[in-house]
Design a protein around this motif. Structure first.
Motif, PDB file in Angstrom:
ATOM      1  N   THR A 110       1.128  -0.970  -0.492  1.00 50.83           N
ATOM      2  CA  THR A 110      -0.122  -0.089  -0.341  1.00 50.83           C
ATOM      3  C   THR A 110       0.907   1.443  -0.111  1.00 50.83           C
ATOM      4  O   THR A 110       0.382   2.787   0.287  1.00 50.83           O
ATOM      5  CB  THR A 110      -0.964  -0.500   1.131  1.00 50.83           C
ATOM      6  N   THR A 153      -1.862  -8.080  10.382  1.00 52.06           N
ATOM      7  CA  THR A 153      -2.589  -7.194   9.579  1.00 52.06           C
ATOM      8  C   THR A 153      -2.336  -6.162   8.591  1.00 52.06           C
ATOM      9  O   THR A 153      -1.256  -5.757   9.078  1.00 52.06           O
ATOM     10  CB  THR A 153      -4.296  -7.850  10.499  1.00 52.06           C
ATOM     11  N   CYS A 154      -3.132  -6.115   7.760  1.00 50.08           N
ATOM     12  CA  CYS A 154      -3.640  -4.834   7.604  1.00 50.08           C
ATOM     13  C   CYS A 154      -4.666  -3.852   7.775  1.00 50.08           C
ATOM     14  O   CYS A 154      -5.694  -4.624   7.302  1.00 50.08           O
ATOM     15  CB  CYS A 154      -3.473  -4.387   6.128  1.00 50.08           C
ATOM     16  N   MET A 155      -4.869  -2.478   8.209  1.00 49.12           N
ATOM     17  CA  MET A 155      -5.784  -1.777   8.837  1.00 49.12           C
ATOM     18  C   MET A 155      -5.840  -0.503   8.427  1.00 49.12           C
ATOM     19  O   MET A 155      -5.156  -0.553   7.611  1.00 49.12           O
ATOM     20  CB  MET A 155      -6.157  -2.335  10.250  1.00 49.12           C
ATOM     21  N   ASP A 156      -7.450  -0.492   7.735  1.00 53.09           N
ATOM     22  CA  ASP A 156      -7.185   0.732   7.617  1.00 53.09           C
ATOM     23  C   ASP A 156      -7.570   1.651   8.405  1.00 53.09           C
ATOM     24  O   ASP A 156      -7.869   1.491   9.680  1.00 53.09           O
ATOM     25  CB  ASP A 156      -9.211   1.010   6.746  1.00 53.09           C
ATOM     26  N   TYR A 157      -6.539   3.124   8.201  1.00 51.35           N
ATOM     27  CA  TYR A 157      -7.124   4.209   9.501  1.00 51.35           C
ATOM     28  C   TYR A 157      -7.163   5.461   8.304  1.00 51.35           C
ATOM     29  O   TYR A 157      -7.494   5.609   7.343  1.00 51.35           O
ATOM     30  CB  TYR A 157      -5.269   4.548   8.922  1.00 51.35           C
ATOM     31  N   GLY A 186       0.395   4.486   2.489  1.00 50.76           N
ATOM     32  CA  GLY A 186      -0.692   3.385   2.922  1.00 50.76           C
ATOM     33  C   GLY A 186      -1.546   4.112   2.350  1.00 50.76           C
ATOM     34  O   GLY A 186      -3.270   2.875   1.996  1.00 50.76           O
ATOM     35  N   ALA A 187      -1.130   5.282   0.746  1.00 52.83           N
ATOM     36  CA  ALA A 187      -2.413   5.440   0.326  1.00 52.83           C
ATOM     37  C   ALA A 187      -2.348   4.137  -1.128  1.00 52.83           C
ATOM     38  O   ALA A 187      -3.630   4.722  -1.873  1.00 52.83           O
ATOM     39  CB  ALA A 187      -2.454   7.426   0.013  1.00 52.83           C
TER      40      ALA A 187
END
Lengths: 435, 353
Positions: free
Chosen positions: A348, A431-435, A352-353
């Motif tokens: 990402t 894991t990966c998570m939305d921020y 992260g975007a």
């Protein structure tokens, strides 16, 4: 097919006069072990170290991790690679647990190599940070690739596998502290109570995208780029038939240690007969050209469907280009009515975007995420470095760049260069998570 | 104690209802109306000024309203900017979003607001700021304000930001990795998560994907070029073909740079070893022997000699596509496209590897 893994839990590892194991202490005769490493005349320098969790040690460029094991009956270790092609997955294998063998380049790194910290804030980023490790640090005369970003790392990788078996053999005649039994009957010879459970296959997509030979995952010593999807018994994977390659950016890599201990396969074996009917492994691959990607996806879907699978778990060893193989395979499985779950990592970007996978499809509606290759890390200096820290910035390691290593021994890097840290084999606690 | 400025509309600023929606922007020292609630809840942040503006004024004279509000903030010290909560009020939500965005761009301070998920402001501004999930009407004032105050306090204390779902704001289109233990969850191995998800999916039970599919960003295929003899054509590649010295030091992986190099003198195409690839994602052997297999300049020149192609741009444009994030790729694409426009290029052969 039935495989017994006899376990020996290593509590301490020391160098000594005789390679052997007694009451949790693994002793290694360094001279004898190095002689095994130097059986290949391409190894020009080699030394061995023992590192434990909590030691102020950083290892880079790490090329491979292997569990030290030997076959007691029913075959050989790493068939088709360091030993003749022989069926794997049967009989008895003895394994030294809670430890691994780490192979490190003394100077030169490559695209697929990585870093392991044994203490400090990044110790937890790879499972090897919490194992006791025998560390082989070596150099070779493979001049043709010394300055190449892509290295086959053949001499060192083969030396590592020979050494893992040499050490493993010291428990060949001993009584294991625990025996794990892995057994699955032929798919059409199972009790009706098992047949009635939902049937599942595990689809493994190991990294096989190098068209030149010598870099890809080996299946019984055969280059995975030159094969079509095939059906395997889980025991074959757990018993060393699959050996990790030397190509993928390393946070996405599945080491040979991880193939032999694949926790998704082990969990599916444990669910077998209780909640699931585990049919076995569809061993697929990852490809370069679109028609190759499609061919494998169609064949995986066909195989799963006609084996009677209701569900499939697809694991992709990689990110970026091979996301196309990953998503397409999930889509084709769903199209033929096989409910599918995927496991892989994301890319990402540092901010992260960015889009997390190169390929997206609404059919991929059940995914487990094991990490972000582009997560940005700042590592403090470490007292001891095994290998050469400069390799991270100099040799094109996927997580480093020119100038990323500072004079005081601290460095900045992307997760991409942390050894096997996304543990797509299933060990990941990220894991990966939305921020 | 950090200082905050609070933006509210004419209604919550106790100026009036719909009849006062054209109320011009103003700044007042201290708290007004609902702002007092914030100050009673926050421990480390205090609202020192309140900005009030009518919803119609903001909606119909947006540029002027924003310019006037920014001018009012000149010389006022503040660390955080808060707007709303806007509940499900569409104009108010858009106003909060516009003001927060403008303040963030100019002052670089954290901006936070709150809206109900049905508020169109969420869709418009969720990528630009923290929008907390709020109630649908003003009776939720206290609950929504509690979330804003708690978050502002955490910013003040320098606490680590948690994922959107745990903090309670709408995801901003940003994804990062996390260790499960760091967010107070049991560190369940991915192997167990994937098998549990498999079992749930097979049984038709609910499960939560860890990677929700983002909206697909598909670029429509451009219409065909009618006559290649009448346009200027350029060559662009993500295959990493560069002059031997790689003068701009384009990275071999995760590239953030692209290069533009003169090919006007290359009558027969690229030559080796003057040109080579630095792309780390494919076997370089063929490309290093003959770079034209990645950027087909030899074929383009042949077509030019045959009169099938008119003009070819004096430059080709190159970067590396392996490990390169979609965000960086899109930025480089926009930059290259801008140069191509300037150079009156109307057709591009874009080769990937």
């Amino acid at each position: 097919m039935k495989l017994e893994i006899g376990k020996f839990f290593v509590k301490d590892m020391v160098f000594g006069s005789k390679t052997g194991y007694s009451r949790g202490v693994l002793t290694i005769n360094k001279e004898e072990a190095l002689a095994v490493v130097k059986e290949d005349s391409h190894i020009t320098e080699a030394d061995l170290y023992i590192v434990n969790p909590g030691d102020e040690v950083r290892m880079v460029p790490v090329k491979e991790a292997i569990e030290m094991r030997c076959k007691v009956s029913g075959g050989v270790m790493f068939p088709g690679m360091t030993n003749p092609v022989t069926p794997a997955g049967q009989g008895r294998t003895h394994a030294l647990k809670d430890c691994s063998l780490i192979v490190v380049g003394k100077h030169w790194g490559s695209f697929q190599d990585g870093l392991i910290d044994m203490s400090g804030p990044f110790q937890r980023n790879t499972i090897y940070g919490s194992l006791k490790n025998l560390v082989l640090v070596g150099d070779t005369d493979e001049e043709f690739e010394r300055r190449e970003q892509q290295k086959k790392n053949r001499a060192l990788r083969w030396a590592g596998h020979r050494l893992a078996e040499y050490v493993g053999k010291c428990v060949a005649a001993l009584e294991p502290e625990e025996i794990e039994t892995w057994e699955l009957e032929p798919v059409n010879r199972r009790e009706s109570i098992v047949q009635e459970l939902p049937s599942v296959v595990y689809v493994l997509q190991p990294q096989t995208q190098m068209e030149a030979m010598g870099y890809n995952t080996l299946i019984y010593g055969w280059d995975g780029n030159h094969m079509l999807p095939t059906f395997m018994h889980p025991n074959e994977l757990l018993d060393g038939a699959v050996v990790s390659g030397s190509f993928m950016p390393v946070s996405s890599k599945m080491s040979t240690y991880e193939h032999c201990n694949n926790p998704v396969v082990k969990r599916l074996m444990k669910e077998h007969g209780k909640t699931l009917n585990f049919l076995g492994i569809v061993m697929s691959n990852l490809n370069v050209a679109m028609d190759q990607k499609q061919r494998s996806a169609y064949m995986v879907a066909q195989m799963a469907k006609n084996l009677g699978a209701d569900g499939a778990i697809v694991a992709e060893e990689g990110y970026g280009n091979p996301d196309v193989d990953y998503i397409q395979t999930i889509v084709e499985l769903e199209k033929v009515g096989v409910k599918t779950v995927g496991i892989s990592n994301e890319c990402t970007g540092r901010d992260g975007a960015s889009q997390p996978l190169v390929a997206l499809d609404p059919a991929a509606n059940a995914l487990v995420s094991t990490g972000n290759v582009s997560q940005y890390f700042e590592l403090p200096p470490m007292k001891t470095v095994l290998g050469e820290l400069e390799s991270m910035g100099r040799d094109g390691l996927s997580g480093g760049w020119e100038g990323c290593v500072r004079a005081d021994g601290s460095l900045v890097m992307e997760n991409n260069g942390m050894f096997c840290s996304d543990h797509i084999s299933g060990f990941s606690v990220k894991t990966c998570m939305d921020y | 104690m950090l200082k905050a400025i609070h933006y509210i509309n004419q209604f919550f600023g106790q100026v009036g209802g719909e009849d006062m929606a054209d109320y011009e922007p103003e700044i007042r020292t201290g708290t007004v109306g609902c702002t007092q609630i914030f100050n009673s809840l926050a421990k480390d942040v205090e609202v020192t000024h309140t900005v009030i503006c009518g919803d119609n004024f903001m909606a119909s004279r947006t540029d002027e309203a924003l310019a006037r509000i920014l001018a009012m903030l000149e010389g006022v010290e503040f660390d955080i900017f808060i707007a709303g909560p806007a509940f499900n009020a569409g104009r108010y939500g858009a106003a909060c979003g516009q003001v927060c965005k403008a303040v963030k761009e100019k002052h670089g301070v954290p901006v936070i607001t709150s809206m109900n998920e049905e508020n169109p402001g969420v869709e418009l501004f969720h990528k630009d700021m923290y929008i907390f999930r709020g109630g649908n009407r003003a009776t939720f004032m206290k609950q929504d304000m509690e979330k804003l105050a708690a978050f502002a306090d955490r910013i003040a204390r320098g606490g680590k930001l948690l994922p959107a779902v745990m903090e309670g704001y709408f995801p901003r289109g940003i994804r990062h990795e996390v260790f499960l233990e760091d967010i107070g969850r049991e560190p369940v191995m991915a192997a167990d998560r994937v098998v549990d998800m498999m079992i749930a999916k097979l049984r038709g039970e609910p499960y939560q994907t860890e990677l929700p599919m983002p909206a697909l960003d598909r670029v429509p295929v451009a219409p065909a070029v009618k006559d290649l003899r009448k346009v200027r054509l350029a060559l662009v590649t993500s295959g990493g073909i560069v002059p031997r010295e790689n003068p701009d030091r384009i990275q071999s992986c995760s590239a953030t740079k692209w290069g533009k190099y003169d090919i006007s003198g290359l009558e027969k195409g690229f030559t080796a070893p003057e040109y080579k690839t630095i792309h780390a994602g494919y076997d370089p052997e063929q490309a290093d022997r003959n770079p034209n297999v990645v950027v087909p300049l030899d074929a383009i020149r042949a077509y030019q000699r045959e009169g099938r192609i008119g003009e070819v741009d004096d430059y080709y444009y190159t970067t590396v596509g392996t490990g390169t994030t979609q965000g960086e790729a899109a930025r480089m694409g926009r930059e290259i496209a801008a140069v191509l426009h300037e150079r009156n290029v109307e057709a591009v052969v874009l080769t990937a590897t």
